[in-house]
Design a protein around this motif. Structure first.
Motif, PDB file in Angstrom:
ATOM      1  N   ARG A  96       0.771  -1.299   0.019  1.00 41.48           N
ATOM      2  CA  ARG A  96      -0.062  -0.045   0.132  1.00 41.48           C
ATOM      3  C   ARG A  96       0.830   1.313   0.184  1.00 41.48           C
ATOM      4  O   ARG A  96       1.856   1.421   0.667  1.00 41.48           O
ATOM      5  N   GLY A  97       0.904   2.177  -0.911  1.00 47.00           N
ATOM      6  CA  GLY A  97       1.486   3.452  -1.050  1.00 47.00           C
ATOM      7  C   GLY A  97       2.736   3.273  -1.837  1.00 47.00           C
ATOM      8  O   GLY A  97       3.272   4.425  -2.185  1.00 47.00           O
ATOM      9  N   GLU A  98       3.165   1.876  -2.103  1.00 45.83           N
ATOM     10  CA  GLU A  98       4.481   1.995  -2.610  1.00 45.83           C
ATOM     11  C   GLU A  98       4.412   2.252  -4.315  1.00 45.83           C
ATOM     12  O   GLU A  98       5.380   2.941  -4.663  1.00 45.83           O
ATOM     13  N   TRP A  99       3.447   2.145  -4.935  1.00 50.34           N
ATOM     14  CA  TRP A  99       3.110   2.438  -6.011  1.00 50.34           C
ATOM     15  C   TRP A  99       3.142   3.979  -6.180  1.00 50.34           C
ATOM     16  O   TRP A  99       3.824   4.603  -7.300  1.00 50.34           O
ATOM     17  N   ALA A 100       2.361   4.783  -5.538  1.00 52.77           N
ATOM     18  CA  ALA A 100       2.358   6.018  -5.749  1.00 52.77           C
ATOM     19  C   ALA A 100       3.619   6.993  -5.161  1.00 52.77           C
ATOM     20  O   ALA A 100       3.983   7.806  -6.217  1.00 52.77           O
ATOM     21  N   ALA A 129       8.365   9.625  -7.133  1.00 53.66           N
ATOM     22  CA  ALA A 129       9.867   9.754  -7.162  1.00 53.66           C
ATOM     23  C   ALA A 129      10.559   9.683  -8.768  1.00 53.66           C
ATOM     24  O   ALA A 129      11.333  10.398  -8.874  1.00 53.66           O
ATOM     25  N   GLN A 130       9.880   9.001  -9.555  1.00 60.49           N
ATOM     26  CA  GLN A 130      10.296   9.030 -11.047  1.00 60.49           C
ATOM     27  C   GLN A 130       9.730  10.119 -11.876  1.00 60.49           C
ATOM     28  O   GLN A 130      10.407  10.660 -12.712  1.00 60.49           O
ATOM     29  N   ALA A 131       8.544  10.904 -11.394  1.00 61.51           N
ATOM     30  CA  ALA A 131       7.954  11.903 -12.413  1.00 61.51           C
ATOM     31  C   ALA A 131       8.805  12.985 -12.580  1.00 61.51           C
ATOM     32  O   ALA A 131       8.654  13.671 -13.586  1.00 61.51           O
ATOM     33  N   GLY A 173      11.853  13.072 -13.045  1.00 54.16           N
ATOM     34  CA  GLY A 173      12.763  12.898 -14.223  1.00 54.16           C
ATOM     35  C   GLY A 173      12.418  12.346 -15.530  1.00 54.16           C
ATOM     36  O   GLY A 173      13.192  11.869 -16.425  1.00 54.16           O
ATOM     37  N   LEU A 174      10.951  12.061 -15.460  1.00 58.12           N
ATOM     38  CA  LEU A 174      10.471  11.293 -16.533  1.00 58.12           C
ATOM     39  C   LEU A 174      10.122  12.343 -17.772  1.00 58.12           C
ATOM     40  O   LEU A 174       9.326  13.238 -17.485  1.00 58.12           O
ATOM     41  N   LEU A 175      10.623  11.736 -19.035  1.00 62.65           N
ATOM     42  CA  LEU A 175      10.363  12.346 -20.278  1.00 62.65           C
ATOM     43  C   LEU A 175       9.609  11.533 -21.209  1.00 62.65           C
ATOM     44  O   LEU A 175       9.953  10.436 -21.018  1.00 62.65           O
ATOM     45  N   ALA A 176       8.712  12.075 -21.907  1.00 57.88           N
ATOM     46  CA  ALA A 176       8.111  11.302 -22.899  1.00 57.88           C
ATOM     47  C   ALA A 176       8.336  11.826 -24.402  1.00 57.88           C
ATOM     48  O   ALA A 176       8.559  13.289 -24.330  1.00 57.88           O
ATOM     49  N   ILE A 211       7.734  15.703 -24.010  1.00 54.62           N
ATOM     50  CA  ILE A 211       6.746  16.218 -22.482  1.00 54.62           C
ATOM     51  C   ILE A 211       7.497  16.120 -21.336  1.00 54.62           C
ATOM     52  O   ILE A 211       7.954  14.885 -21.175  1.00 54.62           O
ATOM     53  N   GLU A 212       7.603  16.751 -20.595  1.00 52.77           N
ATOM     54  CA  GLU A 212       8.160  16.733 -18.960  1.00 52.77           C
ATOM     55  C   GLU A 212       7.006  16.375 -18.286  1.00 52.77           C
ATOM     56  O   GLU A 212       5.743  17.030 -18.331  1.00 52.77           O
ATOM     57  N   VAL A 213       6.869  15.195 -17.900  1.00 54.26           N
ATOM     58  CA  VAL A 213       5.656  14.774 -17.297  1.00 54.26           C
ATOM     59  C   VAL A 213       5.297  15.536 -15.945  1.00 54.26           C
ATOM     60  O   VAL A 213       4.104  15.752 -15.611  1.00 54.26           O
ATOM     61  N   ARG A 214       6.236  15.555 -15.130  1.00 51.04           N
ATOM     62  CA  ARG A 214       5.795  16.480 -13.759  1.00 51.04           C
ATOM     63  C   ARG A 214       5.323  17.647 -13.878  1.00 51.04           C
ATOM     64  O   ARG A 214       4.270  18.211 -13.415  1.00 51.04           O
ATOM     65  N   ALA A 215       6.020  18.508 -14.868  1.00 48.40           N
ATOM     66  CA  ALA A 215       5.682  19.781 -15.192  1.00 48.40           C
ATOM     67  C   ALA A 215       4.438  19.876 -16.338  1.00 48.40           C
ATOM     68  O   ALA A 215       3.894  20.917 -16.369  1.00 48.40           O
ATOM     69  N   ARG A 216       4.299  18.760 -16.953  1.00 48.05           N
ATOM     70  CA  ARG A 216       3.090  18.696 -17.942  1.00 48.05           C
ATOM     71  C   ARG A 216       3.557  19.818 -18.992  1.00 48.05           C
ATOM     72  O   ARG A 216       2.615  20.560 -19.296  1.00 48.05           O
TER      73      ARG A 216
END
Length: 100
Positions: free
Chosen positions: A35-39, A44-46, A48-51, A71-76
């Motif tokens: 519980r909570g591990e996925w979120a 934590a990864q968002a 630095g995540l790019l698409a 696309i910068e995922v965290r900043a949208r």
């Protein structure tokens, strides 16, 4: 095709009614994260995540241009890196290097 597979000794399931080929493969095993591990993992990864992808634009002069975007995922935030009529792997790699 199904008859050929059977002659080679492969097990073939009956064809579904919609015409698609079905193979006798069971469902994948599911692992329930704590519980909570996925979120926590996503947060934590968002940062630095790019698409990235390409889309094409057809101009009035009947020329097709390709735009490379990130696309910068965290900043949208969407960044258009460059536009070209002839995209290549070398071109895309160079654009990514300049962006980073």
């Amino acid at each position: 095709m199904r008859g050929e597979l059977r002659r080679l000794g492969h097990q073939v399931s009956p064809a579904p009614s919609d015409g698609r080929c079905a193979l006798p493969v069971g469902p994948a095993r599911r692992r329930q994260p704590a519980r909570g591990e996925w979120a926590a993992s996503l947060k934590a990864q968002a940062s630095g995540l790019l698409a990235t992808d390409l889309f094409h634009i057809d101009t009035v002069a009947l020329q097709r241009l390709y735009a490379l975007f990130v696309i910068e995922v965290r900043a949208r935030t969407v960044h258009i890196l460059d536009v070209t009529a002839h995209p290549t792997a070398t071109w895309a790699t160079q654009q990514a290097r300049q962006f980073l």
